[in-house]
Design a protein around this motif. Structure first.
Motif, PDB file in Angstrom:
ATOM      1  N   SER A   1      40.964  55.635  41.849  1.00 43.60           N
ATOM      2  CA  SER A   1      40.772  55.101  43.199  1.00 43.60           C
ATOM      3  C   SER A   1      39.454  54.319  43.287  1.00 43.60           C
ATOM      4  O   SER A   1      39.369  53.312  43.981  1.00 43.60           O
ATOM      5  N   GLN A   2      38.442  54.774  42.571  1.00 45.00           N
ATOM      6  CA  GLN A   2      37.171  54.053  42.582  1.00 45.00           C
ATOM      7  C   GLN A   2      37.334  52.682  41.915  1.00 45.00           C
ATOM      8  O   GLN A   2      36.835  51.681  42.402  1.00 45.00           O
ATOM      9  N   GLN A   3      38.063  52.636  40.812  1.00 44.39           N
ATOM     10  CA  GLN A   3      38.307  51.366  40.137  1.00 44.39           C
ATOM     11  C   GLN A   3      39.121  50.427  41.030  1.00 44.39           C
ATOM     12  O   GLN A   3      38.859  49.233  41.092  1.00 44.39           O
ATOM     13  N   GLN A   4      40.099  50.963  41.720  1.00 46.38           N
ATOM     14  CA  GLN A   4      40.893  50.146  42.627  1.00 46.38           C
ATOM     15  C   GLN A   4      40.027  49.592  43.754  1.00 46.38           C
ATOM     16  O   GLN A   4      40.150  48.425  44.137  1.00 46.38           O
TER      17      GLN A   4
ATOM     18  N   HIS B   1      37.218  45.049  46.193  1.00 47.85           N
ATOM     19  CA  HIS B   1      35.947  44.472  46.643  1.00 47.85           C
ATOM     20  C   HIS B   1      35.671  43.145  45.927  1.00 47.85           C
ATOM     21  O   HIS B   1      35.269  42.158  46.554  1.00 47.85           O
ATOM     22  N   GLN B   2      35.894  43.099  44.629  1.00 48.12           N
ATOM     23  CA  GLN B   2      35.686  41.864  43.870  1.00 48.12           C
ATOM     24  C   GLN B   2      36.635  40.768  44.347  1.00 48.12           C
ATOM     25  O   GLN B   2      36.236  39.608  44.484  1.00 48.12           O
ATOM     26  N   GLN B   3      37.878  41.109  44.618  1.00 47.47           N
ATOM     27  CA  GLN B   3      38.829  40.126  45.114  1.00 47.47           C
ATOM     28  C   GLN B   3      38.411  39.586  46.473  1.00 47.47           C
ATOM     29  O   GLN B   3      38.491  38.378  46.726  1.00 47.47           O
ATOM     30  N   GLN B   4      37.948  40.464  47.360  1.00 45.73           N
ATOM     31  CA  GLN B   4      37.484  40.021  48.672  1.00 45.73           C
ATOM     32  C   GLN B   4      36.286  39.090  48.537  1.00 45.73           C
ATOM     33  O   GLN B   4      36.199  38.073  49.226  1.00 45.73           O
TER      34      GLN B   4
END
Length: 155
Positions: free
Chosen positions: A47-50, A55-58
Protein backbone atom coordinates in the motif's frame (compact mmCIF):
# COMPACT_ATOMS: atom_id res chain seq x y z
CA UNK A 1 -4.47 25.39 57.71
CA UNK A 2 -2.38 27.78 55.60
CA UNK A 3 0.26 25.11 55.04
CA UNK A 4 -2.37 22.59 54.05
CA UNK A 5 -3.80 24.95 51.40
CA UNK A 6 -0.32 25.69 50.05
CA UNK A 7 0.57 22.01 49.88
CA UNK A 8 -2.65 21.08 48.11
CA UNK A 9 -2.28 23.96 45.66
CA UNK A 10 1.33 22.93 44.92
CA UNK A 11 0.31 19.30 44.40
CA UNK A 12 -2.61 20.23 42.16
CA UNK A 13 -0.58 22.65 40.00
CA UNK A 14 2.27 20.18 39.68
CA UNK A 15 -0.13 17.46 38.58
CA UNK A 16 -1.61 19.75 35.90
CA UNK A 17 1.76 20.74 34.45
CA UNK A 18 3.45 17.35 34.62
CA UNK A 19 0.62 15.09 33.39
CA UNK A 20 1.01 15.99 29.65
CA UNK A 21 4.76 15.49 29.87
CA UNK A 22 4.40 12.08 31.42
CA UNK A 23 1.65 11.01 29.02
CA UNK A 24 3.45 12.07 25.82
CA UNK A 25 6.24 9.47 25.76
CA UNK A 26 3.72 6.67 26.27
CA UNK A 27 1.71 7.85 23.25
CA UNK A 28 4.82 8.09 21.12
CA UNK A 29 5.95 4.67 22.19
CA UNK A 30 2.56 3.21 21.38
CA UNK A 31 2.38 4.96 17.99
CA UNK A 32 5.93 4.01 17.05
CA UNK A 33 5.46 0.35 17.96
CA UNK A 34 2.18 0.30 16.07
CA UNK A 35 3.78 1.98 13.02
CA UNK A 36 6.77 -0.36 13.10
CA UNK A 37 4.58 -3.44 13.31
CA UNK A 38 2.35 -2.12 10.53
CA UNK A 39 5.24 -1.10 8.28
CA UNK A 40 6.85 -4.52 8.40
CA UNK A 41 3.77 -6.28 7.14
CA UNK A 42 3.73 -7.09 3.38
CA UNK A 43 0.33 -5.46 2.91
CA UNK A 44 1.65 -2.22 4.36
CA UNK A 45 4.66 -2.22 2.00
CA UNK A 46 2.41 -2.74 -1.01
CA UNK A 47 0.00 0.00 0.00
CA UNK A 48 2.90 2.36 0.69
CA UNK A 49 4.37 1.65 -2.75
CA UNK A 50 0.99 2.22 -4.36
CA UNK A 51 0.64 5.55 -2.53
CA UNK A 52 4.10 6.61 -3.71
CA UNK A 53 3.25 5.69 -7.29
CA UNK A 54 -0.01 7.65 -7.13
CA UNK A 55 1.82 10.61 -5.68
CA UNK A 56 4.42 10.50 -8.47
CA UNK A 57 1.69 10.27 -11.10
CA UNK A 58 -0.14 13.26 -9.61
CA UNK A 59 3.08 15.28 -9.54
CA UNK A 60 3.77 14.43 -13.22
CA UNK A 61 0.24 15.43 -14.22
CA UNK A 62 0.52 18.74 -12.35
CA UNK A 63 3.87 19.56 -13.95
CA UNK A 64 2.53 18.70 -17.40
CA UNK A 65 -0.43 21.01 -16.85
CA UNK A 66 1.80 23.81 -15.58
CA UNK A 67 4.40 23.54 -18.36
CA UNK A 68 2.41 25.47 -21.00
CA UNK A 69 1.61 28.20 -18.46
CA UNK A 70 5.25 28.48 -17.41
CA UNK A 71 6.37 28.57 -21.01
CA UNK A 72 3.92 31.37 -21.78
CA UNK A 73 5.08 33.31 -18.74
CA UNK A 74 8.74 32.82 -19.66
CA UNK A 75 8.04 33.93 -23.23
CA UNK A 76 6.22 37.03 -21.97
CA UNK A 77 9.12 37.88 -19.67
CA UNK A 78 11.65 37.44 -22.48
CA UNK A 79 9.63 39.68 -24.80
CA UNK A 80 9.35 42.35 -22.11
CA UNK A 81 13.08 42.12 -21.42
CA UNK A 82 13.91 42.49 -25.13
CA UNK A 83 11.56 45.48 -25.36
CA UNK A 84 13.27 47.12 -22.36
CA UNK A 85 16.71 46.54 -23.91
CA UNK A 86 15.62 48.06 -27.23
CA UNK A 87 14.09 51.11 -25.56
CA UNK A 88 17.07 51.61 -23.24
CA UNK A 89 19.61 51.12 -26.02
CA UNK A 90 17.80 53.49 -28.36
CA UNK A 91 20.06 56.50 -28.69
CA UNK A 92 18.42 59.83 -28.12
CA UNK A 93 19.43 62.32 -30.80
CA UNK A 94 18.40 65.80 -29.61
CA UNK A 95 18.85 67.35 -33.05
CA UNK A 96 16.26 64.90 -34.36
CA UNK A 97 14.00 64.38 -31.33
CA UNK A 98 13.87 67.81 -29.66
CA UNK A 99 12.58 71.09 -31.06
CA UNK A 100 12.86 74.68 -29.75
CA UNK A 101 10.04 75.48 -27.34
CA UNK A 102 9.86 72.00 -25.84
CA UNK A 103 10.54 71.46 -22.16
CA UNK A 104 13.87 69.81 -21.38
CA UNK A 105 13.42 66.40 -19.67
CA UNK A 106 14.27 66.64 -15.96
CA UNK A 107 17.04 64.05 -16.15
CA UNK A 108 19.17 66.58 -18.08
CA UNK A 109 18.97 69.33 -15.44
CA UNK A 110 22.15 68.15 -13.66
CA UNK A 111 25.57 69.78 -13.67
CA UNK A 112 27.07 66.91 -15.68
CA UNK A 113 25.36 68.07 -18.88
CA UNK A 114 26.41 71.72 -18.67
CA UNK A 115 28.87 72.76 -21.34
CA UNK A 116 31.18 75.79 -21.63
CA UNK A 117 30.34 77.60 -24.87
CA UNK A 118 34.01 78.70 -25.33
CA UNK A 119 35.04 75.09 -26.03
CA UNK A 120 33.15 75.07 -29.35
CA UNK A 121 33.33 77.81 -32.01
CA UNK A 122 29.77 77.12 -33.24
CA UNK A 123 28.19 78.17 -29.95
CA UNK A 124 27.26 81.75 -29.13
CA UNK A 125 27.59 83.31 -25.71
CA UNK A 126 24.45 82.54 -23.67
CA UNK A 127 22.46 85.49 -22.37
CA UNK A 128 21.22 85.89 -18.82
CA UNK A 129 19.29 82.80 -17.56
CA UNK A 130 20.55 80.68 -20.47
CA UNK A 131 22.94 77.73 -20.46
CA UNK A 132 24.41 75.39 -23.06
CA UNK A 133 24.19 71.68 -22.35
CA UNK A 134 25.56 68.74 -24.31
CA UNK A 135 23.47 65.60 -24.80
CA UNK A 136 24.80 62.72 -26.94
CA UNK A 137 27.03 65.03 -28.96
CA UNK A 138 24.40 67.70 -29.68
CA UNK A 139 24.40 71.14 -28.06
CA UNK A 140 21.21 72.57 -26.63
CA UNK A 141 20.68 76.13 -25.44
CA UNK A 142 18.15 76.16 -22.61
CA UNK A 143 16.42 78.74 -20.49
CA UNK A 144 17.50 77.97 -16.90
CA UNK A 145 14.35 79.50 -15.39
CA UNK A 146 11.68 77.41 -17.12
CA UNK A 147 13.94 74.72 -18.71
CA UNK A 148 12.67 75.34 -22.24
CA UNK A 149 14.81 74.52 -25.25
CA UNK A 150 15.80 77.65 -27.14
CA UNK A 151 18.15 76.25 -29.75
CA UNK A 152 19.49 72.86 -30.88
CA UNK A 153 22.89 72.67 -32.62
CA UNK A 154 23.88 69.26 -34.07
CA UNK A 155 27.49 68.16 -33.68
Amino acid sequence: MKKLVQASFFTFSTAIFISPVIAAPQERLHNNSYNQAYMHSPAANQSQQQMQQRHQQQMQQETQQQMPQRNQQEIRQEVQQRHREIVQNQILKPSRDWKPGQALPSRYYGQGYRFDYRMNKKLSKPEKNQQWIRVHGDYILINTVNHRILKVVPD
